[in-house]
Design a protein around this motif. Structure first.
Motif, mmCIF file in Angstrom:
data_model
loop_
_atom_site.group_PDB
_atom_site.id
_atom_site.type_symbol
_atom_site.label_atom_id
_atom_site.label_comp_id
_atom_site.label_asym_id
_atom_site.label_seq_id
_atom_site.Cartn_x
_atom_site.Cartn_y
_atom_site.Cartn_z
ATOM 1 N N LEU A 131 0.800 -1.221 0.101
ATOM 2 C CA LEU A 131 -0.127 -0.015 -0.019
ATOM 3 C C LEU A 131 0.761 1.221 0.101
ATOM 4 O O LEU A 131 0.570 2.096 -0.991
ATOM 5 N N THR A 132 1.854 1.316 0.908
ATOM 6 C CA THR A 132 2.605 2.636 0.724
ATOM 7 C C THR A 132 3.710 2.783 -0.171
ATOM 8 O O THR A 132 4.062 3.731 -0.834
ATOM 9 N N ARG A 157 1.212 6.609 4.957
ATOM 10 C CA ARG A 157 0.761 5.784 5.935
ATOM 11 C C ARG A 157 -0.346 6.646 6.813
ATOM 12 O O ARG A 157 -1.184 5.963 7.236
ATOM 13 N N LYS A 197 -2.688 7.884 5.355
ATOM 14 C CA LYS A 197 -3.966 7.837 4.760
ATOM 15 C C LYS A 197 -4.551 6.625 4.821
ATOM 16 O O LYS A 197 -5.634 6.348 4.323
ATOM 17 N N ILE A 198 -3.930 5.530 5.748
ATOM 18 C CA ILE A 198 -4.326 4.294 5.709
ATOM 19 C C ILE A 198 -4.474 3.943 7.333
ATOM 20 O O ILE A 198 -3.963 4.421 8.158
ATOM 21 N N PHE A 211 -8.592 -3.724 4.584
ATOM 22 C CA PHE A 211 -7.974 -2.652 5.303
ATOM 23 C C PHE A 211 -8.863 -1.290 5.079
ATOM 24 O O PHE A 211 -9.818 -1.205 4.331
ATOM 25 N N CYS A 270 -9.130 2.810 4.745
ATOM 26 C CA CYS A 270 -8.486 4.134 4.038
ATOM 27 C C CYS A 270 -9.463 5.260 3.975
ATOM 28 O O CYS A 270 -10.486 5.199 4.373
ATOM 29 N N PHE A 295 -6.956 2.448 -4.950
ATOM 30 C CA PHE A 295 -6.505 1.247 -4.561
ATOM 31 C C PHE A 295 -7.312 -0.289 -5.374
ATOM 32 O O PHE A 295 -6.965 -0.902 -5.671
#
Length: 257
Positions: free
Chosen positions: A110-111, A117, A119-120, A132, A134, A142
């Motif tokens: 993701l990163t 990070r 934003k998650i 997950f 976000c 995504f």
């Protein structure tokens, strides 16, 4: 005495950001929404704004036991609504007969897509399911672009909040004594390591305090801090309870099961 004296020097930028948001809410009467905050940041935010007249503070991470949460600062006349937190929930599908996905692999993917990070939110992995949370504006990005995690080909779809895995971290509690609250000394106690090995791990940037890499072995930790050591798991300092007769510090700590 200034507000900064109650916190660590490296937290000053975050404190300034929160104080600026607070001023904007008071002066302009408009809501302000943060990115995802870790538990340490949530405690700082609550201490700075929690009792402020004219501001209502609310935290939400998508489910009851969420660790990472967004904070909403509201003027008194605006009603709190769930959609104001602008959260999105996604599920990762993959051929589990060929293997599994780990927390570090998912976060790295993701990163690695250029997303901060902040934003998650939480990553939820349980019983073969991978999900997950976000910020809402990243959901479609995504869904379209997350095609692999590690060596696994994956697809990503949006789900409803009620379909989330509602897992809660389970901590096993211990008591111990340390000669000081230096990071190397505390990690040595918690993970039953020689102090030299703990110091080496810190120097190689394998230790984190409150989700940030710390490479100084003499870094002081405090009650409430969350620690991790790569390869050994996560822990937290629950309390520091005075001195023993031999002038050692009693600590109570938890290790993630």
């Amino acid at each position: 005495m200034t507000v900064y004296e109650h916190f660590r020097p490296e937290e000053r930028v975050f404190i300034d950001h929160i104080l600026d948001m607070k001023e904007r809410v008071i002066e302009r009467y408009t809501p302000r929404l943060t990115d995802f905050l870790d538990p340490r940041q949530q405690r700082i935010l609550t201490s700075l704004i929690g009792g402020e007249d004219g501001i209502r503070l609310s935290l939400c991470g998508g489910y009851e036991h969420a660790e990472r949460k967004r904070a909403l600062l509201l003027p008194p006349y605006i009603e709190e609504q769930g959609e104001l937190f602008r959260l999105a929930y996604l599920e990762v599908h993959y051929p589990d007969r060929f293997g599994s996905i780990t927390h570090p692999e998912l976060l790295g993917s993701l990163t690695g897509m250029g997303v901060s990070r902040d934003k998650i939110g939480d990553l939820l992995l349980e019983s073969g399911k991978v999900q997950f949370i976000c910020t809402q504006e990243l959901a479609s990005y995504f869904a379209l672009n997350l095609t692999s995690v590690g060596k696994m080909r994956v697809s990503c779809i949006s789900i409803k909040s009620e379909d989330l895995l509602h897992s809660e971290n389970k901590w096993q509690e211990f008591e111990g004594t340390v000669s000081s609250l230096r990071l190397d000394t505390v990690l040595s106690e918690i993970y039953r390591l020689p102090r030299a090995k703990a110091s080496e791990a810190i120097a190689h940037e394998r230790a984190k305090v409150n989700w940030e890499i710390v490479d100084k072995r003499d870094f002081d930790v405090h009650a409430g801090d969350c620690l991790s050591l790569r390869g050994f798991g996560r822990s937290k300092i629950i309390s520091c309870d005075g001195l023993t007769k031999k002038n050692k510090i009693r600590i109570q700590y938890g290790k993630l099961k």
